[in-house]
Design a protein around this motif. Sequence first.
Motif, short mmCIF file in Angstrom:
data_model
loop_
_atom_site.label_atom_id
_atom_site.label_comp_id
_atom_site.label_asym_id
_atom_site.label_seq_id
_atom_site.Cartn_x
_atom_site.Cartn_y
_atom_site.Cartn_z
N GLY A 56 46.77 44.38 51.51
CA GLY A 56 47.15 42.98 51.70
C GLY A 56 46.16 42.17 52.49
N SER A 57 44.88 42.58 52.48
CA SER A 57 43.86 41.82 53.21
C SER A 57 42.67 41.54 52.30
N ALA A 58 41.80 40.68 52.77
CA ALA A 58 40.56 40.36 52.05
C ALA A 58 39.45 40.15 53.06
N SER A 128 39.31 41.67 47.74
CA SER A 128 40.73 41.42 47.99
C SER A 128 41.51 42.68 47.65
N ARG A 129 42.24 43.19 48.63
CA ARG A 129 43.02 44.42 48.43
C ARG A 129 44.48 44.06 48.22
N SER A 130 45.03 44.48 47.08
CA SER A 130 46.41 44.18 46.76
C SER A 130 46.96 45.27 45.84
N GLY A 131 48.13 45.79 46.16
CA GLY A 131 48.73 46.84 45.33
C GLY A 131 47.83 48.06 45.26
N ASP A 132 47.50 48.48 44.04
CA ASP A 132 46.69 49.67 43.83
C ASP A 132 45.25 49.33 43.44
N MET A 147 34.92 36.32 39.28
CA MET A 147 35.46 37.67 39.35
C MET A 147 34.52 38.59 38.57
N PHE A 148 34.10 39.72 39.21
CA PHE A 148 33.18 40.60 38.51
C PHE A 148 33.58 42.07 38.51
N ARG A 149 34.62 42.43 39.23
CA ARG A 149 35.05 43.84 39.16
C ARG A 149 36.46 43.98 39.71
N LEU A 150 37.24 44.81 39.03
CA LEU A 150 38.54 45.26 39.49
C LEU A 150 38.45 46.77 39.56
N ALA A 151 38.76 47.36 40.70
CA ALA A 151 38.62 48.80 40.88
C ALA A 151 39.88 49.37 41.50
N PRO A 152 40.21 50.64 41.18
CA PRO A 152 41.39 51.25 41.78
C PRO A 152 41.19 51.56 43.25
N ALA A 182 37.55 37.39 57.57
CA ALA A 182 38.82 37.90 57.05
C ALA A 182 39.58 36.73 56.46
N THR A 183 40.22 36.97 55.33
CA THR A 183 40.96 35.90 54.65
C THR A 183 42.14 36.51 53.93
N ALA A 184 43.00 35.67 53.38
CA ALA A 184 44.13 36.15 52.59
C ALA A 184 43.61 36.70 51.26
N PRO A 185 44.24 37.74 50.73
CA PRO A 185 43.80 38.28 49.45
C PRO A 185 44.10 37.30 48.32
#
Length: 190
Positions: A56-58, A128-132, A147-152, A182-185
């Motif tokens: 829940g952070s970025a 940005s960290r959210s969920g999985d 946006m350039f990458r979504l990773a597990p 630090a910012t909101a995800p």
Amino acid sequence: MIPWSEGRWLNPPPGVRPDGDDLLVTAAEGSDFWRTTGYGFVHDDGHALLAGFPPGSALEVAFALDYTEQFDQAGLLVRVDERNWVKAGVEHSDGAPQLGAVVTRDHSDWSLAPVPEWAGREVTIRASRSGDAVTFRARVADGPWRMFRLAPLAPDAAATAGPYVCAPTRAGLTVRFTSLTATAPDQSLH
């Protein structure tokens, strides 16, 4: 803004010097983060200034893109351990700056997209960290986010994150980091 002093060095670099609010970081020759794929070697000796990266952070890292040698690189590292991490930033490859990411889960992968128009400008990388997952975005100066990458990234993983720099092929690379924030995800992928 997060003070540079709040992070801890993974592989302290040979040179670190404050310059006003900026941080100048000089990488060791041969430093890199990579595991096995394609090259058959493991490098875990890049330099990263890491702090906690809870769910829940970025985190945003900004730096001057003023390097021009093959494989010079800087950006943001998200790390669980030596076998699970992501480096996202700009690497000089094949004669041009390339926006890219290396996602490592025992073996590294690598994705690149040329951004020659970003040379000589300030680049910001956001994780940005959210969920999985962790979502990576980038922009130059005050331009739009890309946006350039979504990773597990497992929701229960104890991760750290912060600016990184590597110089796989030469000595003397110094990168000017201009901010750590630090910012909101991000609320969505797009």
